[in-house]
Design a protein around this motif. Sequence first.
Motif, mmCIF file in Angstrom:
data_model
loop_
_atom_site.group_PDB
_atom_site.id
_atom_site.type_symbol
_atom_site.label_atom_id
_atom_site.label_comp_id
_atom_site.label_asym_id
_atom_site.label_seq_id
_atom_site.Cartn_x
_atom_site.Cartn_y
_atom_site.Cartn_z
ATOM 1 N N GLY A 96 0.819 -1.201 0.000
ATOM 2 C CA GLY A 96 0.000 0.000 0.000
ATOM 3 C C GLY A 96 0.858 1.257 0.000
ATOM 4 N N LYS A 97 0.237 2.375 -0.349
ATOM 5 C CA LYS A 97 0.872 3.687 -0.234
ATOM 6 C C LYS A 97 -0.255 4.621 0.163
ATOM 7 N N SER A 98 -0.749 4.410 1.372
ATOM 8 C CA SER A 98 -2.029 5.002 1.768
ATOM 9 C C SER A 98 -1.898 6.488 2.095
ATOM 10 N N PRO A 99 -2.788 7.316 1.531
ATOM 11 C CA PRO A 99 -2.739 8.753 1.802
ATOM 12 C C PRO A 99 -3.462 9.109 3.108
ATOM 13 N N LEU A 100 -2.881 10.035 3.850
ATOM 14 C CA LEU A 100 -3.583 10.630 5.001
ATOM 15 C C LEU A 100 -3.666 12.126 4.724
ATOM 16 N N VAL A 101 -4.887 12.645 4.672
ATOM 17 C CA VAL A 101 -5.095 14.057 4.319
ATOM 18 C C VAL A 101 -5.465 14.830 5.579
ATOM 19 N N ILE A 102 -4.729 15.907 5.845
ATOM 20 C CA ILE A 102 -4.973 16.686 7.064
ATOM 21 C C ILE A 102 -5.423 18.099 6.682
ATOM 22 N N PHE A 103 -6.679 18.401 6.977
ATOM 23 C CA PHE A 103 -7.219 19.729 6.673
ATOM 24 C C PHE A 103 -6.891 20.709 7.802
ATOM 25 N N ASP B 72 -11.030 18.442 -5.435
ATOM 26 C CA ASP B 72 -10.999 17.393 -6.462
ATOM 27 C C ASP B 72 -9.562 17.093 -6.875
ATOM 28 N N GLU B 73 -8.775 18.164 -6.968
ATOM 29 C CA GLU B 73 -7.384 17.953 -7.375
ATOM 30 C C GLU B 73 -6.626 17.156 -6.308
ATOM 31 N N MET B 74 -6.886 17.503 -5.038
ATOM 32 C CA MET B 74 -6.201 16.786 -3.957
ATOM 33 C C MET B 74 -6.587 15.297 -3.973
ATOM 34 N N ILE B 75 -7.869 15.018 -4.181
ATOM 35 C CA ILE B 75 -8.294 13.609 -4.206
ATOM 36 C C ILE B 75 -7.686 12.893 -5.415
ATOM 37 N N ALA B 76 -7.624 13.599 -6.528
ATOM 38 C CA ALA B 76 -7.003 12.997 -7.719
ATOM 39 C C ALA B 76 -5.537 12.659 -7.430
ATOM 40 N N ARG B 77 -4.850 13.565 -6.725
ATOM 41 C CA ARG B 77 -3.438 13.286 -6.366
ATOM 42 C C ARG B 77 -3.360 12.073 -5.441
ATOM 43 N N ALA B 78 -4.273 12.015 -4.461
ATOM 44 C CA ALA B 78 -4.248 10.891 -3.512
ATOM 45 C C ALA B 78 -4.548 9.564 -4.220
ATOM 46 N N ASN B 79 -5.367 9.658 -5.274
ATOM 47 C CA ASN B 79 -5.726 8.437 -6.011
ATOM 48 C C ASN B 79 -4.728 8.076 -7.103
ATOM 49 N N ASN B 80 -3.771 8.955 -7.331
ATOM 50 C CA ASN B 80 -2.837 8.739 -8.434
ATOM 51 C C ASN B 80 -1.758 7.734 -8.047
ATOM 52 N N THR B 81 -2.171 6.531 -7.779
ATOM 53 C CA THR B 81 -1.266 5.455 -7.389
ATOM 54 C C THR B 81 -1.934 4.140 -7.753
ATOM 55 N N GLU B 82 -1.133 3.137 -8.007
ATOM 56 C CA GLU B 82 -1.700 1.814 -8.301
ATOM 57 C C GLU B 82 -2.152 1.104 -7.022
ATOM 58 N N TYR B 83 -1.743 1.642 -5.865
ATOM 59 C CA TYR B 83 -2.161 1.014 -4.613
ATOM 60 C C TYR B 83 -3.535 1.522 -4.181
ATOM 61 N N GLY B 84 -4.213 0.780 -3.339
ATOM 62 C CA GLY B 84 -5.526 1.213 -2.842
ATOM 63 C C GLY B 84 -5.899 0.481 -1.571
ATOM 64 N N LEU B 85 -4.958 0.456 -0.621
ATOM 65 C CA LEU B 85 -5.223 -0.339 0.586
ATOM 66 C C LEU B 85 -6.030 0.459 1.612
ATOM 67 N N ALA B 86 -5.463 1.567 2.094
ATOM 68 C CA ALA B 86 -6.152 2.338 3.131
ATOM 69 C C ALA B 86 -6.009 3.826 2.841
ATOM 70 N N SER B 87 -6.646 4.635 3.682
ATOM 71 C CA SER B 87 -6.592 6.083 3.529
ATOM 72 C C SER B 87 -7.112 6.700 4.813
ATOM 73 N N GLY B 88 -6.863 7.995 4.976
ATOM 74 C CA GLY B 88 -7.377 8.661 6.167
ATOM 75 C C GLY B 88 -7.601 10.134 5.896
ATOM 76 N N VAL B 89 -8.514 10.720 6.654
ATOM 77 C CA VAL B 89 -8.757 12.148 6.520
ATOM 78 C C VAL B 89 -9.047 12.723 7.908
ATOM 79 N N LEU B 90 -8.431 13.873 8.203
ATOM 80 C CA LEU B 90 -8.653 14.534 9.483
ATOM 81 C C LEU B 90 -9.285 15.903 9.211
ATOM 82 N N THR B 91 -10.506 16.078 9.641
ATOM 83 C CA THR B 91 -11.216 17.348 9.481
ATOM 84 C C THR B 91 -12.448 17.357 10.386
ATOM 85 N N LYS B 92 -12.885 18.560 10.750
ATOM 86 C CA LYS B 92 -14.128 18.658 11.521
ATOM 87 C C LYS B 92 -15.339 18.749 10.597
#
Length: 516
Positions: free
Chosen positions: A290-297, A435-455
């Motif tokens: 995996g190469k899982s993205p964690l996005v922090i707002f 949308d651009e940020m999600i496209a960047r996070a999805n721009n990988t052949e991996y798709g194991l996990a992901s995370g997002v931190l926001t209220k």
Amino acid sequence: EFVNTVILAARGVSAAKEIKYNAVEMQANNMNLKFPKQLFINGEFVNGSGRPLNTINPHDESVICSVETATADDVDKAVKAAKKAFEEGEWSKISARERGALLFKLADLMEEHKEELATIESIDSGAVYTLALKTHIGMSIETWRYFAGWCDKIQGSTIPISHARPNRNLTFTRKEPIGVCGLVTPWNYPLMMLSWKMAACLAAGNTVVMKPAQASPLTALKFAELTVKAGFPRGVINIVPGNGSETGNAICEHLLIRKLGFTGSTQIGQSIMRSCANSNLKKVSLELGGKSPLVIFEDADLQHAVKIGMSSVFFNKGENCIAAGRLFVEETIHDEFVRKVVEETKKISIGNPLDRSTAHGPQNHKAHLTKLLDFVKRGVKEGAQLIYGGKRLDRPGWYFEPTIFTNVTDNMYIAREESFGPIMIISKFSSKNMDEMIARANNTEYGLASGVLTKDISKALKFAEKIEAGTVFINTYNKTDVAAPFGGFKMSGFGKDLGQEALNEYLKTKTVTIEY
Ligand code: TAP
């Protein structure tokens, strides 16, 4: 226990309580350890025909013991024992509820031996003892209990089909075990990876031949001993240590194995799928890299974000398949986040995994440490900014500093490839264009996990909807549970571990139609 014994005795399942083997005996963590080092085939510990392999303590590089290994001939013996157990043994005769009782009993024995199992895991894999107790062993025990409860709840359905008038018809389905299953697992959570797969596999009624990773095979062998104590009939569980190219490959290619469950790297997963197809078109499930993205707002609580960000990367010294391989931090909080993360990372206590004050142990084995050092070199060469760590510690053992890179751009090697180590890769994003940020996070052949931190729940749910990953954590990370299905998308593989869905990986559906 009394009820179990009575049920089993009533069905003629003899609970062989003790078993003889060439024991490794040693002192560690203020306790006496005793565990096998031989193959476990047809209910007995036996020597293998392969070259024995030394298993090494990553804390001080000492040899713990030499473990017997299996050749293709040994694997063949194990498969034949598993086939006999499946077709003719007690296992095929006991009821689903009795099968459940055996799995519960095994979980109880694992609980009784949890300190010993956690200590063995710690010296063999470098896992911090307190973590090994809670996660490596604790979650393994929970997994066995969870699937024990499923054994007598696996059922088919009745289906209204069109009648062959003037006659009537009834169709029902049976959920049947597949037969002999092969399991091949990695070294990062040795007993837990075994448990995630084997508990579902046995709950479904199959028998199994399993190969642990050569780097950390010891808890699998101690586990084998406990299965004897629990009273599992001979041949149901077979454990064959060895290397991937010989022992693992022999399992993948065996013609009597009908299902292969694998956890490991994407590259080996591809080759395993080819072997499974070429041999006998085995059913296969693959839990891969995996190469899982964690996005922090910017609206996330910063202190919480630092804590989650660190554990998403450094948990189990980064040897964690769902580890956040990339952190996308909103540009407005980027500098402050980085400053705080560095401050906290400096405080991580690195040392002997058996010490209770240690938070971060050595990497699992030497080749892995070397791979991490190369990974860092590549990052620096491509122009990412190494702001903390990146070096081997000046002491014996395979210790590597928790590491932080900033100014990482999407095309860099360290942004694209998995390190499987404690290396934080930080990039910036602007929330003006989600949308651009999600496209960047999805721009990988991996798709194991992901995370997002926001209220902002709308942002979080939009992310959860659009991200191409089998797991999404919102305002948390690493929160896996035995009841929740786990597995990746795209080149992170397919087929789930855990949860009810995992049972389907080890069952086949038979349709029966009656006319009356
Ligand atoms: P791999 O090198 O793929 O090894 C995994 C297992 O496959 C080991 O037991 C290995 O044997 C065996 N193997 C190697 N070559 C084989 C072959 N040709 N045929 C059959 N078996 C073979 O992975 P690893 O380095 O142990 O583990 C790290 C990788 O696993 C990472 O990419 C990580 O992301 C992934 N992982 C994924 C998950 C989930 S749930 N998706 C969980 C943990 C780890 P040896 O004993 O010889 O190595």
